[in-house]
Design a protein around this motif. Structure first.
Motif, mmCIF file in Angstrom:
data_model
loop_
_atom_site.group_PDB
_atom_site.id
_atom_site.type_symbol
_atom_site.label_atom_id
_atom_site.label_comp_id
_atom_site.label_asym_id
_atom_site.label_seq_id
_atom_site.Cartn_x
_atom_site.Cartn_y
_atom_site.Cartn_z
ATOM 1 N N MET A 198 7.315 2.631 37.670
ATOM 2 C CA MET A 198 8.659 2.121 37.871
ATOM 3 C C MET A 198 8.591 0.612 38.133
ATOM 4 O O MET A 198 7.770 0.142 38.915
ATOM 5 C CB MET A 198 9.288 2.830 39.075
ATOM 6 N N LYS A 199 9.490 -0.110 37.494
ATOM 7 C CA LYS A 199 9.528 -1.556 37.673
ATOM 8 C C LYS A 199 10.161 -1.903 39.018
ATOM 9 O O LYS A 199 11.070 -1.226 39.482
ATOM 10 C CB LYS A 199 10.339 -2.212 36.556
ATOM 11 N N GLN A 200 9.668 -2.969 39.599
ATOM 12 C CA GLN A 200 10.182 -3.467 40.880
ATOM 13 C C GLN A 200 11.224 -4.559 40.618
ATOM 14 O O GLN A 200 11.222 -5.184 39.561
ATOM 15 C CB GLN A 200 9.041 -4.074 41.699
ATOM 16 N N ASN A 201 12.078 -4.801 41.601
ATOM 17 C CA ASN A 201 12.948 -5.971 41.547
ATOM 18 C C ASN A 201 12.098 -7.196 41.838
ATOM 19 O O ASN A 201 11.138 -7.123 42.611
ATOM 20 C CB ASN A 201 14.069 -5.880 42.578
ATOM 21 N N LEU A 202 12.456 -8.330 41.228
ATOM 22 C CA LEU A 202 11.730 -9.567 41.499
ATOM 23 C C LEU A 202 12.344 -10.204 42.743
ATOM 24 O O LEU A 202 13.143 -11.126 42.675
ATOM 25 C CB LEU A 202 11.774 -10.520 40.300
ATOM 26 N N ASP A 203 11.974 -9.630 43.877
ATOM 27 C CA ASP A 203 12.420 -10.127 45.171
ATOM 28 C C ASP A 203 11.276 -9.926 46.159
ATOM 29 O O ASP A 203 10.194 -9.480 45.776
ATOM 30 C CB ASP A 203 13.709 -9.422 45.630
ATOM 31 N N ALA A 244 10.700 -7.773 48.588
ATOM 32 C CA ALA A 244 10.226 -6.392 48.729
ATOM 33 C C ALA A 244 9.504 -5.922 47.469
ATOM 34 O O ALA A 244 8.469 -5.245 47.555
ATOM 35 C CB ALA A 244 11.400 -5.466 49.040
ATOM 36 N N GLY A 245 10.019 -6.279 46.308
ATOM 37 C CA GLY A 245 9.397 -5.867 45.050
ATOM 38 C C GLY A 245 8.027 -6.486 44.847
ATOM 39 O O GLY A 245 7.084 -5.817 44.408
ATOM 40 N N VAL A 246 7.896 -7.770 45.162
ATOM 41 C CA VAL A 246 6.600 -8.439 45.030
ATOM 42 C C VAL A 246 5.613 -7.867 46.043
ATOM 43 O O VAL A 246 4.450 -7.632 45.726
ATOM 44 C CB VAL A 246 6.751 -9.968 45.174
ATOM 45 N N ALA A 247 6.072 -7.593 47.259
ATOM 46 C CA ALA A 247 5.199 -7.001 48.278
ATOM 47 C C ALA A 247 4.705 -5.623 47.830
ATOM 48 O O ALA A 247 3.515 -5.299 47.986
ATOM 49 C CB ALA A 247 5.922 -6.907 49.613
ATOM 50 N N ALA A 248 5.599 -4.822 47.266
ATOM 51 C CA ALA A 248 5.205 -3.490 46.800
ATOM 52 C C ALA A 248 4.186 -3.583 45.673
ATOM 53 O O ALA A 248 3.206 -2.825 45.640
ATOM 54 C CB ALA A 248 6.440 -2.711 46.338
ATOM 55 N N ARG A 295 -3.582 -11.785 49.282
ATOM 56 C CA ARG A 295 -2.189 -11.725 48.836
ATOM 57 C C ARG A 295 -1.670 -13.117 48.499
ATOM 58 O O ARG A 295 -2.042 -14.090 49.143
ATOM 59 C CB ARG A 295 -1.290 -11.195 49.951
ATOM 60 N N VAL A 296 -0.784 -13.169 47.542
ATOM 61 C CA VAL A 296 -0.041 -14.392 47.270
ATOM 62 C C VAL A 296 1.140 -14.394 48.233
ATOM 63 O O VAL A 296 1.842 -13.393 48.373
ATOM 64 C CB VAL A 296 0.457 -14.419 45.809
ATOM 65 N N ASP A 297 1.322 -15.497 48.934
ATOM 66 C CA ASP A 297 2.443 -15.638 49.870
ATOM 67 C C ASP A 297 3.686 -15.954 49.047
ATOM 68 O O ASP A 297 3.836 -17.052 48.530
ATOM 69 C CB ASP A 297 2.136 -16.755 50.863
ATOM 70 N N PHE A 298 4.557 -14.964 48.892
ATOM 71 C CA PHE A 298 5.741 -15.087 48.040
ATOM 72 C C PHE A 298 7.002 -14.976 48.886
ATOM 73 O O PHE A 298 7.119 -14.077 49.718
ATOM 74 C CB PHE A 298 5.732 -13.973 46.983
ATOM 75 N N TYR A 299 7.949 -15.898 48.653
ATOM 76 C CA TYR A 299 9.237 -15.811 49.335
ATOM 77 C C TYR A 299 10.332 -16.259 48.380
ATOM 78 O O TYR A 299 10.258 -17.339 47.795
ATOM 79 C CB TYR A 299 9.283 -16.687 50.587
ATOM 80 N N LYS A 300 11.327 -15.411 48.207
ATOM 81 C CA LYS A 300 12.482 -15.743 47.379
ATOM 82 C C LYS A 300 13.730 -15.634 48.244
ATOM 83 O O LYS A 300 13.978 -14.594 48.855
ATOM 84 C CB LYS A 300 12.573 -14.789 46.189
ATOM 85 N N GLU A 301 14.500 -16.722 48.292
ATOM 86 C CA GLU A 301 15.766 -16.706 49.029
ATOM 87 C C GLU A 301 16.703 -15.677 48.418
ATOM 88 O O GLU A 301 16.673 -15.445 47.213
ATOM 89 C CB GLU A 301 16.474 -18.065 48.913
ATOM 90 N N GLU A 302 17.534 -15.111 49.259
ATOM 91 C CA GLU A 302 18.586 -14.248 48.734
ATOM 92 C C GLU A 302 19.740 -15.123 48.285
ATOM 93 O O GLU A 302 20.073 -16.112 48.927
ATOM 94 C CB GLU A 302 19.038 -13.260 49.806
ATOM 95 N N LYS A 303 20.335 -14.739 47.171
ATOM 96 C CA LYS A 303 21.434 -15.507 46.617
ATOM 97 C C LYS A 303 22.696 -15.267 47.433
ATOM 98 O O LYS A 303 23.013 -14.133 47.790
ATOM 99 C CB LYS A 303 21.669 -15.111 45.163
ATOM 100 N N ASP A 304 23.405 -16.350 47.754
ATOM 101 C CA ASP A 304 24.688 -16.258 48.440
ATOM 102 C C ASP A 304 25.724 -15.840 47.406
ATOM 103 O O ASP A 304 26.032 -16.587 46.483
ATOM 104 C CB ASP A 304 25.050 -17.617 49.059
ATOM 105 N N GLU A 305 26.249 -14.633 47.541
ATOM 106 C CA GLU A 305 27.170 -14.086 46.546
ATOM 107 C C GLU A 305 28.494 -14.849 46.485
ATOM 108 O O GLU A 305 29.207 -14.763 45.494
ATOM 109 C CB GLU A 305 27.430 -12.601 46.826
ATOM 110 N N ASP A 306 28.833 -15.595 47.535
ATOM 111 C CA ASP A 306 30.096 -16.330 47.567
ATOM 112 C C ASP A 306 30.005 -17.683 46.865
ATOM 113 O O ASP A 306 31.020 -18.330 46.645
ATOM 114 C CB ASP A 306 30.551 -16.553 49.012
#
Length: 129
Positions: free
Chosen positions: A1-6, A8-12, A78-89
């Motif tokens: 199963m493909k992960q989301n590119l976020d 949690a997905g990169v960590a998994a 591990r690669v230290d990965f961090y992606k900001e969450e998009k502000d939906e507004d």
């Protein structure tokens, strides 16, 4: 199963990859070194804008990044990965990706008995108008 590119997905994905047997890890890292775009596309559920950004990445940057990630994983790091969450507004301008620890000399050298993996950090943030 493909992960989301976020985050949690990169960590998994990294949990999975770092738990592989050495022979399976080698298959993963060989694909990563050979074709970062194919690797990312096959492991993550990408939006159309993420696919476009991946396709417009320069070949030299893509190769260097793929090699650096593969080197890290082969060292059990591990690669230290961090992606900001998009502000939906808000409507963001294009994302900004910053990579720390990417060294062009990190490339896998078949002449070398050992490859050193620099600590690698990837940050993705949104810029808003």
């Amino acid at each position: 199963m493909k992960q989301n590119l976020d985050n949690a997905g990169v960590a998994a994905l990294q949990d999975h990859v770092l738990a592989l047997l050495a022979s399976d890890l080698l298959l993963e890292t060989n694909l990563l070194r050979t074709d970062l775009q194919l690797y990312v596309d096959s492991r993550f559920d990408l939006s159309s804008s993420q696919q476009q950004q991946l396709q417009t990445m320069s070949p030299s940057f893509s190769t260097s990044l793929g090699q650096a990630i593969a080197n890290s994983w082969e060292q059990g790091v591990r690669v230290d990965f961090y992606k900001e969450e998009k502000d939906e507004d808000k409507v963001p301008d294009p994302k900004e990706m910053t990579v720390f620890g990417l060294d062009p000399t990190v490339a896998n050298d078949s002449q070398s008995a050992q490859t050193y993996a620099h600590p690698l950090m990837i940050r993705i943030r949104y810029n808003y108008k």
